[in-house]
Design an enzyme around this catalytic site. Structure first.
Site, PDB file in Angstrom:
ATOM      1  N   ASP A 158       0.855  -1.186   0.000  1.00  0.00           N
ATOM      2  CA  ASP A 158       0.000   0.000   0.000  1.00  0.00           C
ATOM      3  C   ASP A 158       0.892   1.237   0.000  1.00  0.00           C
ATOM      4  O   ASP A 158       2.095   1.140   0.197  1.00  0.00           O
ATOM      5  CB  ASP A 158      -0.930   0.015   1.219  1.00  0.00           C
ATOM      6  CG  ASP A 158      -0.231  -0.496   2.460  1.00  0.00           C
ATOM      7  OD1 ASP A 158       0.953  -0.134   2.643  1.00  0.00           O
ATOM      8  OD2 ASP A 158      -0.839  -1.247   3.231  1.00  0.00           O
TER       9      ASP A 158
ATOM     10  N   ASP B  85      11.758   3.772  11.961  1.00  0.00           N
ATOM     11  CA  ASP B  85      12.624   2.729  12.501  1.00  0.00           C
ATOM     12  C   ASP B  85      13.919   2.526  11.709  1.00  0.00           C
ATOM     13  O   ASP B  85      15.010   2.760  12.203  1.00  0.00           O
ATOM     14  CB  ASP B  85      11.859   1.411  12.714  1.00  0.00           C
ATOM     15  CG  ASP B  85      10.984   1.019  11.541  1.00  0.00           C
ATOM     16  OD1 ASP B  85      11.057   1.680  10.480  1.00  0.00           O
ATOM     17  OD2 ASP B  85      10.228   0.040  11.656  1.00  0.00           O
TER      18      ASP B  85
ATOM     19  N   ASP C 173       1.558   4.967   1.580  1.00  0.00           N
ATOM     20  CA  ASP C 173       1.264   5.933   2.635  1.00  0.00           C
ATOM     21  C   ASP C 173       1.824   7.285   2.227  1.00  0.00           C
ATOM     22  O   ASP C 173       2.843   7.363   1.548  1.00  0.00           O
ATOM     23  CB  ASP C 173       1.922   5.505   3.949  1.00  0.00           C
ATOM     24  CG  ASP C 173       1.366   4.175   4.444  1.00  0.00           C
ATOM     25  OD1 ASP C 173       0.202   3.859   4.128  1.00  0.00           O
ATOM     26  OD2 ASP C 173       2.105   3.438   5.124  1.00  0.00           O
TER      27      ASP C 173
HETATM   28  P1  ATP Z   1       5.104  -3.495   5.273  1.00  0.00           P
HETATM   29  O1  ATP Z   1       5.591  -3.694   3.902  1.00  0.00           O
HETATM   30  O2  ATP Z   1       5.105  -4.731   6.077  1.00  0.00           O
HETATM   31  O3  ATP Z   1       3.833  -2.708   5.386  1.00  0.00           O
HETATM   32  P2  ATP Z   1       6.216  -1.091   6.348  1.00  0.00           P
HETATM   33  O4  ATP Z   1       7.635  -0.670   6.590  1.00  0.00           O
HETATM   34  O5  ATP Z   1       5.427  -0.303   5.366  1.00  0.00           O
HETATM   35  O6  ATP Z   1       6.248  -2.612   5.972  1.00  0.00           O
HETATM   36  P3  ATP Z   1       4.208  -0.359   8.265  1.00  0.00           P
HETATM   37  O7  ATP Z   1       3.845  -1.053   9.523  1.00  0.00           O
HETATM   38  O8  ATP Z   1       3.222  -0.249   7.182  1.00  0.00           O
HETATM   39  O9  ATP Z   1       5.508  -1.112   7.752  1.00  0.00           O
HETATM   40  O10 ATP Z   1       4.763   1.052   8.688  1.00  0.00           O
HETATM   41  C1  ATP Z   1       4.899   2.145   7.790  1.00  0.00           C
HETATM   42  C2  ATP Z   1       6.113   2.991   8.162  1.00  0.00           C
HETATM   43  O11 ATP Z   1       5.969   3.524   9.483  1.00  0.00           O
HETATM   44  C3  ATP Z   1       7.422   2.223   8.191  1.00  0.00           C
HETATM   45  O12 ATP Z   1       8.013   2.149   6.914  1.00  0.00           O
HETATM   46  C4  ATP Z   1       8.245   3.037   9.162  1.00  0.00           C
HETATM   47  O13 ATP Z   1       8.781   4.175   8.526  1.00  0.00           O
HETATM   48  C5  ATP Z   1       7.216   3.511  10.160  1.00  0.00           C
HETATM   49  N1  ATP Z   1       7.092   2.615  11.337  1.00  0.00           N
HETATM   50  C6  ATP Z   1       6.262   1.564  11.470  1.00  0.00           C
HETATM   51  N2  ATP Z   1       6.400   0.964  12.664  1.00  0.00           N
HETATM   52  C7  ATP Z   1       7.343   1.664  13.324  1.00  0.00           C
HETATM   53  C8  ATP Z   1       7.922   1.559  14.628  1.00  0.00           C
HETATM   54  N3  ATP Z   1       7.576   0.606  15.465  1.00  0.00           N
HETATM   55  N4  ATP Z   1       8.874   2.470  14.958  1.00  0.00           N
HETATM   56  C9  ATP Z   1       9.240   3.459  14.109  1.00  0.00           C
HETATM   57  N5  ATP Z   1       8.729   3.586  12.882  1.00  0.00           N
HETATM   58  C10 ATP Z   1       7.792   2.727  12.472  1.00  0.00           C
HETATM   59 MG    MG Z   2       3.239  -0.559   4.983  1.00  0.00          MG
END
Ligand code: ATP
Ligand code: MG
Length: 448
Positions: A73, A150, A75
């Protein structure tokens, strides 16, 4: 001169442009074109920019595009407040109370828009007694928003208009070097939010990125902090991991890092039973395979599989203690679910399906009379049969049982009649008279 100085300070050549503290990476270098961005995300960034705000695609989507993967997705991060965002779009609603985000809808697609936020200094932040941050919803600017994320690979901002990437933490170079690296001091960041340890494992397994040495090092000694994370959050993270399409890799990594203790306490017990380990790993591979083939996966099936050997052990113990098979099975299921719930918070909404899958297993043994046809007609037959196949493959159930059902379900009437085993159905009639309102699944349960 300036270039030289830059080289001296940063140990590499100066970037083409620097905005604020961001390293600006042009399209000619990263090659992520505007066409790679979803329709909705483009509409959102265009709309916000036209209204005078900053707006970028951010996080996992930028990372995935750079890795040549299809993002799950998109964001968007912006300097507009949630109210300002909502005013720009026709179909938008603010969600969350502490963490206010805006969902902007375009047909099937929902784009999540968050206002730049900043991490609150540990001294000022509200934390629990272990240092876990309980609240971090202060607005900030783009640089601060990058810093609170993160991993360096997750902190890139892409502007679909200029097709430039804003990089504050060398995330671009890390992605190119296939490295997942925590922003800031990993120990501090894990203390603030222990779930980041699980994210490190999940993302590195899923993306095939290696964990930077300093990012990986503290995990082993800090894993106990996972115990303080609210169960519901742990459960969400576990579900993400199990349904990532790389569950098998993830669990192997978690075990190698001894993290599975904190995360899924019962996995320990399960994996220590020789039959259980094989079964669980097969179930994970099966789920990964289904995701790779775009088939539906059900969390209930997966949790049912993870807990099956627990149920078997409890069921056997209860029968040995003199309980009747059906009553013993019901008691065993409840016992396992209660025990599990205390540690892992598997939501009750999965109970019905898990129990159904478990209760149907002994019925595959009954291959005489009308019973196989009745089983075949149940809506849950297919899932229960897939479950049976995993049991056969793991050696817990006879291979012959699986092949019998494979043939029976596809055979014509004549062949089916030939296949039926002598009906030793025993107390069928008597049972029917005393049948309780519990339904067929209960009344027909097992012969042991
Ligand atoms: P996925 O492909 O699994 O969705 P993602 O990195 O996009 O991986 P999300 O949970 O959708 O993970 O989170 C979106 C963004 O928010 C991450 O890329 C990161 O920048 C930030 N983020 C998410 N969780 C945390 C956390 N626990 N601490 C700091 N930043 C976070
Ligand atoms: Mg994501």
């Amino acid at each position: 001169m300036i270039k030289k100085l830059f080289k001296k300070v940063f140990g590499k050549s100066a970037p083409a442009r620097v905005a604020g503290a961001a390293h600006l990476i042009p399209y000619s270098e990263h090659k992520v074109s505007r066409d790679g961005i979803s329709y909705g995300a483009k509409r959102v960034t265009d709309g916000l920019q036209a209204a005078g705000f900053q707006a970028f695609v951010v996080g996992g989507a930028v990372r995935d595009l750079l890795l040549d993967r299809q993002p799950k997705d998109f964001d968007v991060a912006t300097d507009a407040t949630p109210e300002e965002v909502r005013r720009v779009f026709r179909r938008a609603r603010i969600i969350g109370r502490r963490f206010r985000l805006v969902h902007v809808m375009f047909g099937e697609e929902t784009v999540e828009v968050s206002t730049f936020r900043r991490a609150i200094d540990a001294e000022d932040a509200e934390t629990d007694e272990h240092g876990r941050i309980l609240r971090d919803n202060e607005f900030g600017d783009q640089k601060q928003d990058a810093e609170r994320r993160d991993f360096t690979a997750n902190a890139l901002f892409y502007d679909p208009t200029s097709q430039e990437i804003f990089d504050y933490h060398n995330g671009y170079a890390d992605i190119r070097a296939n490295t997942l690296r925590m922003i800031g001091d990993p120990e501090v960041r894990y203390r603030e939010d222990p779930v980041r340890m699980l994210r490190a494992v999940r993302l590195s397994a899923k993306l095939g990125m290696k964990l930077d040495q300093a990012t990986a090092a503290p995990i082993f000694k800090m894993k106990e902090l996972l115990r303080n994370v609210p169960e519901a959050r742990l459960f969400d993270e576990m579900l993400k991991l199990l349904l990532s399409g790389h569950a098998y890799e993830c669990i192997k990594k978690l075990r190698a890092m001894h993290l599975h203790h904190g995360m899924l306490p019962m996995l320990d017990v399960i994996l220590e039973q020789p039959m259980g380990e094989k079964f669980v790993m097969l179930a994970l591979q099966n789920t990964d395979q289904r995701i790779a083939e775009d088939k539906a996966t059900s969390p209930a099936f997966l949790f049912g599989a993870l807990l099956w050997h627990e149920v078997l052990v409890a069921w056997k113990a209860k029968q040995e203690a003199g309980e009747k098979p059906i009553a013993a099975m019901h008691a065993a299921m409840d016992e396992v679910l209660d025990r599990q719930r205390a540690q892992l918070a598997i939501p009750r909404r999965y109970d019905t399906v898990m129990k159904e899958l478990w209760l149907l297993q002994p019925r595959f043994e009954q291959r005489g009379g009308q019973r196989p046809m009745r089983l075949l007609a149940l809506p849950r037959f297919r899932a229960a049969y897939d479950f049976l196949l995993l049991r056969c493959q793991s050696g817990e159930a006879a291979t012959e049982l699986g092949t019998w059902w494979e043939e029976f379900q596809h055979a014509g009437d004549e062949r089916r009649a030939e296949m039926l085993l002598p009906d030793t159905g025993g107390p069928k009639k008597r049972r029917r008279r005393t049948k309780k309102p519990g339904g067929a699944a209960q009344a027909e349960l097992p012969i042991g």
